[in-house]
Design a protein around this motif. Structure first.
Motif, PDB file in Angstrom:
ATOM      1  N   ASN A  47       0.953  -1.247  -0.033  1.00 19.25           N
ATOM      2  CA  ASN A  47      -0.009  -0.058   0.076  1.00 19.25           C
ATOM      3  C   ASN A  47       0.942   1.131  -0.044  1.00 19.25           C
ATOM      4  N   ILE A  48       0.544   2.176  -0.863  1.00 21.79           N
ATOM      5  CA  ILE A  48       1.280   3.530  -0.815  1.00 21.79           C
ATOM      6  C   ILE A  48       0.425   4.570  -0.491  1.00 21.79           C
ATOM      7  N   ASP A  49       0.667   5.333   0.421  1.00 22.84           N
ATOM      8  CA  ASP A  49      -0.103   6.506   0.833  1.00 22.84           C
ATOM      9  C   ASP A  49      -0.200   7.434  -0.529  1.00 22.84           C
ATOM     10  N   ALA A  50      -1.479   8.228  -0.756  1.00 21.84           N
ATOM     11  CA  ALA A  50      -1.789   8.688  -1.979  1.00 21.84           C
ATOM     12  C   ALA A  50      -0.802  10.096  -1.860  1.00 21.84           C
ATOM     13  N   LYS A  51      -0.389  10.592  -0.812  1.00 23.00           N
ATOM     14  CA  LYS A  51       0.499  11.797  -0.896  1.00 23.00           C
ATOM     15  C   LYS A  51       1.856  11.378  -1.340  1.00 23.00           C
ATOM     16  N   ASP A  52       2.230  10.203  -1.476  1.00 25.57           N
ATOM     17  CA  ASP A  52       3.574   9.900  -1.848  1.00 25.57           C
ATOM     18  C   ASP A  52       3.530   9.460  -3.282  1.00 25.57           C
ATOM     19  N   ILE A  53       2.261   9.487  -3.968  1.00 25.28           N
ATOM     20  CA  ILE A  53       2.269   9.169  -5.526  1.00 25.28           C
ATOM     21  C   ILE A  53       2.252  10.542  -6.248  1.00 25.28           C
ATOM     22  N   ASP A  54       3.057  10.673  -7.295  1.00 24.54           N
ATOM     23  CA  ASP A  54       2.937  12.189  -8.095  1.00 24.54           C
ATOM     24  C   ASP A  54       2.354  11.416  -9.503  1.00 24.54           C
ATOM     25  N   PRO A  55       1.179  11.689  -9.894  1.00 28.24           N
ATOM     26  CA  PRO A  55       0.753  11.216 -11.038  1.00 28.24           C
ATOM     27  C   PRO A  55       1.419  11.716 -12.268  1.00 28.24           C
ATOM     28  N   ASP A  56       2.470  12.683 -12.205  1.00 32.41           N
ATOM     29  CA  ASP A  56       3.131  13.198 -13.179  1.00 32.41           C
ATOM     30  C   ASP A  56       4.351  12.426 -13.440  1.00 32.41           C
ATOM     31  N   ALA A  57       5.031  11.705 -12.269  1.00 27.77           N
ATOM     32  CA  ALA A  57       6.252  11.138 -12.470  1.00 27.77           C
ATOM     33  C   ALA A  57       6.249   9.763 -12.904  1.00 27.77           C
ATOM     34  N   MET A  58       7.416   9.247 -13.406  1.00 32.95           N
ATOM     35  CA  MET A  58       7.682   8.024 -14.026  1.00 32.95           C
ATOM     36  C   MET A  58       8.193   7.288 -12.669  1.00 32.95           C
ATOM     37  N   TYR A  59       7.778   5.894 -12.512  1.00 35.31           N
ATOM     38  CA  TYR A  59       8.143   5.222 -11.326  1.00 35.31           C
ATOM     39  C   TYR A  59       8.960   3.863 -12.080  1.00 35.31           C
ATOM     40  N   GLU A  60       9.838   3.291 -11.037  1.00 34.86           N
ATOM     41  CA  GLU A  60      10.585   2.119 -11.774  1.00 34.86           C
ATOM     42  C   GLU A  60      10.337   1.124 -10.712  1.00 34.86           C
ATOM     43  N   LEU A  61      10.032  -0.079 -10.923  1.00 35.52           N
ATOM     44  CA  LEU A  61       9.742  -1.210 -10.038  1.00 35.52           C
ATOM     45  C   LEU A  61      11.003  -2.001 -10.519  1.00 35.52           C
ATOM     46  N   VAL A  62      11.858  -2.341  -9.648  1.00 37.80           N
ATOM     47  CA  VAL A  62      13.029  -3.369  -9.933  1.00 37.80           C
ATOM     48  C   VAL A  62      12.968  -4.385  -9.147  1.00 37.80           C
ATOM     49  N   PHE A  63      13.250  -5.600  -9.794  1.00 34.33           N
ATOM     50  CA  PHE A  63      13.121  -7.058  -9.361  1.00 34.33           C
ATOM     51  C   PHE A  63      14.645  -7.391  -9.402  1.00 34.33           C
ATOM     52  N   ASP A  64      15.380  -7.984  -8.186  1.00 35.85           N
ATOM     53  CA  ASP A  64      16.694  -7.943  -7.987  1.00 35.85           C
ATOM     54  C   ASP A  64      16.727  -9.454  -8.319  1.00 35.85           C
ATOM     55  N   THR A  65      17.005 -10.143  -9.328  1.00 35.11           N
ATOM     56  CA  THR A  65      16.824 -11.631  -9.413  1.00 35.11           C
ATOM     57  C   THR A  65      18.138 -12.253  -9.491  1.00 35.11           C
ATOM     58  N   ALA A  66      19.194 -11.750  -9.279  1.00 38.97           N
ATOM     59  CA  ALA A  66      20.515 -12.306  -9.297  1.00 38.97           C
ATOM     60  C   ALA A  66      20.755 -13.361  -8.348  1.00 38.97           C
ATOM     61  N   GLY A  67      20.290 -13.048  -7.119  1.00 36.81           N
ATOM     62  CA  GLY A  67      20.279 -14.125  -5.950  1.00 36.81           C
ATOM     63  C   GLY A  67      19.549 -15.400  -6.374  1.00 36.81           C
ATOM     64  N   TYR A  68      18.253 -15.038  -6.524  1.00 33.88           N
ATOM     65  CA  TYR A  68      17.195 -16.018  -7.034  1.00 33.88           C
ATOM     66  C   TYR A  68      17.883 -16.966  -7.789  1.00 33.88           C
TER      67      TYR A  68
END
Length: 111
Positions: free
Chosen positions: A47-68
């Protein structure tokens, strides 16, 4: 409040790909929104608080799969998976499932 969810699946054997570290970053401000880890079943729900989301921003979700992959003794060319997207609705639900392999991945999104 927005919700970001994911499900990671191992494309080599069809199992759930669990315990992969994940980081969400606001690329516009370089602010890390959260760091987490997929559960044993390869699921993430944050869950992400609405105040922490900028509708004009670009987001990056990174999965660090090396260890897996290393834990499975599988040499991998793809050691991180980075998904870039916008969160235009601070109250929205964003789902980012990924099928991963040592040398490729496939993703889609649903809202």
């Amino acid at each position: 409040m927005a919700t970001l969810t994911s499900h990671t699946l191992n494309g080599t054997d069809g199992t759930h790909a669990g315990e992969i570290p994940v980081t969400l970053t606001n690329l516009t401000t370089s602010t890390v929104t959260f760091t987490a880890q997929m559960d044993e079943g390869g699921r993430l729900s944050e869950n992400i608080d609405a105040k922490d989301i900028d509708p004009d921003a670009m987001y990056e979700l990174v999965f660090d799969t090396a260890g897996y992959w290393a834990a499975r003794n599988m040499p991998a060319a793809v050691t991180q998976i980075a998904l870039r997207f916008a969160m235009t609705d601070p109250e929205g639900a964003y789902h980012m499932p990924v099928i991963l392999n040592p040398n490729s991945y496939s993703m889609w999104t649903s809202r």
